[in-house]
Design an enzyme around this catalytic site. Structure first.
Site, PDB file in Angstrom:
ATOM      1  N   LYS A   1       0.829  -1.208   0.000  1.00 19.38           N
ATOM      2  CA  LYS A   1       0.000   0.000   0.000  1.00 19.38           C
ATOM      3  C   LYS A   1       0.870   1.267   0.000  1.00 19.38           C
ATOM      4  O   LYS A   1       0.656   2.184  -0.790  1.00 19.38           O
ATOM      5  CB  LYS A   1      -0.902  -0.041   1.247  1.00 19.38           C
ATOM      6  CG  LYS A   1      -1.555   1.233   1.621  1.00 19.38           C
ATOM      7  CD  LYS A   1      -2.775   1.489   0.791  1.00 19.38           C
ATOM      8  CE  LYS A   1      -3.320   2.873   1.047  1.00 19.38           C
ATOM      9  NZ  LYS A   1      -4.503   3.163   0.290  1.00 19.38           N
TER      10      LYS A   1
ATOM     11  N   CYS B   1      -3.187  10.411   1.345  1.00 18.83           N
ATOM     12  CA  CYS B   1      -2.342   9.238   1.094  1.00 18.83           C
ATOM     13  C   CYS B   1      -0.976   9.603   0.534  1.00 18.83           C
ATOM     14  O   CYS B   1       0.049   9.309   1.137  1.00 18.83           O
ATOM     15  CB  CYS B   1      -3.038   8.327   0.095  1.00 18.83           C
ATOM     16  SG  CYS B   1      -4.727   8.026   0.535  1.00 18.83           S
TER      17      CYS B   1
HETATM   18  N1  SAJ Z   1      -1.323  14.760  -8.616  1.00 18.73           N
HETATM   19  C1  SAJ Z   1      -0.399  15.494  -9.361  1.00 18.73           C
HETATM   20  N2  SAJ Z   1       0.035  14.968 -10.531  1.00 18.73           N
HETATM   21  C2  SAJ Z   1      -0.397  13.769 -11.005  1.00 18.73           C
HETATM   22  C3  SAJ Z   1      -1.327  13.026 -10.255  1.00 18.73           C
HETATM   23  C4  SAJ Z   1      -1.771  13.546  -9.056  1.00 18.73           C
HETATM   24  O1  SAJ Z   1       0.022  16.576  -8.958  1.00 18.73           O
HETATM   25  O2  SAJ Z   1       0.046  13.369 -12.088  1.00 18.73           O
HETATM   26  C5  SAJ Z   1      -1.779  15.262  -7.329  1.00 18.73           C
HETATM   27  C6  SAJ Z   1      -3.279  15.441  -7.257  1.00 18.73           C
HETATM   28  O3  SAJ Z   1      -3.689  16.670  -7.741  1.00 18.73           O
HETATM   29  C7  SAJ Z   1      -3.523  15.284  -5.765  1.00 18.73           C
HETATM   30  C8  SAJ Z   1      -2.486  14.255  -5.341  1.00 18.73           C
HETATM   31  O4  SAJ Z   1      -1.498  14.287  -6.351  1.00 18.73           O
HETATM   32  O5  SAJ Z   1      -3.287  16.484  -5.092  1.00 18.73           O
HETATM   33  C9  SAJ Z   1      -2.999  12.858  -5.176  1.00 18.73           C
HETATM   34  O6  SAJ Z   1      -3.994  12.540  -6.122  1.00 18.73           O
HETATM   35  P1  SAJ Z   1      -4.173  11.097  -6.782  1.00 18.73           P
HETATM   36  O7  SAJ Z   1      -5.381  11.132  -7.620  1.00 18.73           O
HETATM   37  O8  SAJ Z   1      -2.935  10.688  -7.440  1.00 18.73           O
HETATM   38  O9  SAJ Z   1      -4.336  10.122  -5.551  1.00 18.73           O
HETATM   39  P2  SAJ Z   1      -5.325  10.035  -4.277  1.00 18.73           P
HETATM   40  O10 SAJ Z   1      -4.587  10.493  -3.070  1.00 18.73           O
HETATM   41  O11 SAJ Z   1      -6.642  10.640  -4.542  1.00 18.73           O
HETATM   42  O12 SAJ Z   1      -5.499   8.463  -4.180  1.00 18.73           O
HETATM   43  C10 SAJ Z   1      -4.332   7.659  -4.048  1.00 18.73           C
HETATM   44  C11 SAJ Z   1      -4.428   6.524  -5.059  1.00 18.73           C
HETATM   45  N3  SAJ Z   1      -3.140   5.839  -5.123  1.00 18.73           N
HETATM   46  C12 SAJ Z   1      -2.543   5.593  -6.291  1.00 18.73           C
HETATM   47  O13 SAJ Z   1      -2.971   5.954  -7.360  1.00 18.73           O
HETATM   48  C13 SAJ Z   1      -1.272   4.830  -6.202  1.00 18.73           C
HETATM   49  C14 SAJ Z   1      -5.538   5.569  -4.639  1.00 18.73           C
HETATM   50  O14 SAJ Z   1      -5.539   4.414  -5.460  1.00 18.73           O
HETATM   51  C15 SAJ Z   1      -5.356   5.132  -3.185  1.00 18.73           C
HETATM   52  O15 SAJ Z   1      -6.439   4.347  -2.747  1.00 18.73           O
HETATM   53  C16 SAJ Z   1      -5.328   6.364  -2.318  1.00 18.73           C
HETATM   54  O16 SAJ Z   1      -4.249   7.191  -2.730  1.00 18.73           O
HETATM   55  C17 SAJ Z   1      -5.147   5.916  -0.883  1.00 18.73           C
HETATM   56  O17 SAJ Z   1      -6.153   5.855  -0.158  1.00 18.73           O
HETATM   57  O18 SAJ Z   1      -4.032   5.527  -0.517  1.00 18.73           O
END
Ligand code: SAJ
Length: 415
Positions: free
Chosen positions: A199, A253
């Site tokens: 995770k 996360c």
């Molecule tokens: N972000 C960027 N650039 C990107 C992707 C995301 O700046 O290319 C930023 C987003 O704007 C946001 C943050 O990162 O602020 C996180 O967003 P996210 O959509 O990547 O992830 P979370 O936190 O919403 O959800 C993540 C997911 N993990 C992965 O994709 C590995 C989800 O599957 C998990 O269940 C979740 O964390 C968790 O609960 O751990």
């Protein structure tokens, strides 16, 4: 045979899990220490927005399979989905321990206890299981990590593959059988430490890759190229998947989970460096704004912030970079904020923010901002877009200048 499930902690993960479980035909109760949440649910309403959740709740209510409760009841399986606050790699397990205390009088021989909350890799074996063993009951235990992404939680809970760490084979199999009731993805069994490590490694992978994109944004500016275009073209390579730069990472996360691994000898490595790179983004954005305000010689600046949630189309503001950005900008400027998803009393209507601001800073790329026509707001001198949402179309017949993160100077074309 599991006939009744009790889910403890009805948040972004607990409530959807409980409703999916109930919808699969198993009698499910949901418990939360926040009585307000229980009252809202018992009034037939929800307290946060998530795609498809309201419809699912309607279905489950009709089936009579779910009940929100003020007191934990006897059950065959208990799923703990409470928050686990993390301070730089140390998990505060107090809510898990509270949940365990609530479960104790209702746990019987063979009961299955599942921790779904994110915990450090060694927390289950070193802290949680030993506590349960003191009860002297023959229980089963599994750590079932969640992988669902806010905004698409239900779909991902059903379709994503899952990793389940059973304390022993019997526990793993029982947990797998339970989750298979609503999971279409594969369910892989391992031990609790490996499951927890997977995770945090998943989210660390994302943190490191977002940091790389953020560094590319800085480099592209120096090179005088457009980082968004460069990334799009680079990703045409079949084995490259560069992530997107942005104002920093939020959510509960990705900014947090990599800290679990830092304590394991990677202080000087890429994980720590990536965390710092992402954490610096809000200050970098604010410095850019300060420079542009000077360049444009604007006085008594009013900055309009578009988007406060940590990512698009969600109402979640946990660890949102917007919080840091607003705090810094408020030292020097008047700041007006719009976010209809997060929508607190201090926030303003989109129209009001657009018509009263000298500068627009887009922090979250909610879909509703895509159609803004800046020609209707001649008061706006420049727009700074941290998410590459706006295109030349938004600036048609407008004198407003457009800047983007990772692009040197004015952004003028859509290439
Ligand atoms: N972000 C960027 N650039 C990107 C992707 C995301 O700046 O290319 C930023 C987003 O704007 C946001 C943050 O990162 O602020 C996180 O967003 P996210 O959509 O990547 O992830 P979370 O936190 O919403 O959800 C993540 C997911 N993990 C992965 O994709 C590995 C989800 O599957 C998990 O269940 C979740 O964390 C968790 O609960 O751990």
């Amino acid at each position: 045979m599991i006939k009744k499930v009790c889910v403890l902690g009805l948040g972004y993960i607990g409530l959807p899990t409980a409703l999916l479980m109930a919808n699969s035909g198993i009698k499910t109760i949901g418990f939360d220490v926040d009585k307000e949440k229980i009252n809202i649910l018992n009034d037939g309403k929800l307290f946060f927005r998530e795609e498809g959740l309201a419809d699912l709740y309607e279905k489950v209510k009709k089936k009579g399979a779910f009940k929100a409760v003020f007191e934990v009841e006897d059950a065959d399986a208990f799923i703990i989905t409470v928050p686990t606050p993390v301070d730089k790699g140390t998990t505060d397990l107090k809510y898990i321990f509270n949940a365990i205390n609530f479960i104790k009088p209702h746990c019987k021989k063979g009961s299955l206890i599942i921790v779904e909350s994110t915990v450090g890799p060694e927390d289950c074996t070193e802290k949680i299981i030993p506590r349960l063993k003191k009860w002297d009951i023959d229980f089963k235990f599994a750590h079932c990590t969640e992988r669902a992404v806010p905004g698409n939680t239900l779909h991902e809970m059903v379709t994503n593959n899952r990793v389940i760490g059973g304390m022993d084979l019997k526990s793993g199999k029982a947990a797998k059988e339970l989750y298979a009731r609503f999971t279409k993805g594969e369910i892989y069994l391992t031990d609790p430490t490996t499951a927890a490590a997977c995770k945090v490694m998943e989210n660390t992978f994302r943190s490191v890759n977002i940091a790389l994109a953020n560094e590319f944004a800085q480099i592209s500016k120096e090179l005088g190229i457009n980082v968004w275009e460069a990334i799009e073209l680079t990703n045409k390579h079949p084995r490259v998947n560069i992530h997107q730069p942005g104002p920093g990472v939020g959510g509960h996360c990705i900014p947090i989970d990599p800290y679990f691994l830092l304590s394991k000898n990677s202080k000087k490595g890429i994980i720590g460096l990536s965390l710092r790179t992402n954490e610096e983004m809000p200050s970098i954005i604010c410095r850019e704004i300060q420079k542009l305000v000077k360049k444009h010689r604007i006085r008594n600046v009013k900055i309009g912030i578009l988007g406060y949630a940590y990512k698009k189309n969600v109402d979640d503001k946990r660890e949102a970079p917007a919080e840091k950005i607003v705090k810094i900008l408020r030292k020097d400027f008047e700041v007006l904020i719009n976010d209809d998803y997060v929508g607190t009393e201090d926030f303003l209507d989109l129209g009001e923010v657009l018509s009263r601001s000298d500068i627009i800073l887009l922090i979250t790329d909610h879909d509703q901002y895509k159609g803004i026509k800046f020609s209707q707001y001649p008061n706006i001198q420049f727009v700074y877009d941290t998410r590459n949402l706006f295109t030349v179309g938004n600036f048609k017949k407008s004198d407003t200048i457009s800047y983007k993160l990772g692009v040197d100077g004015e952004y003028r074309n859509d290439s």
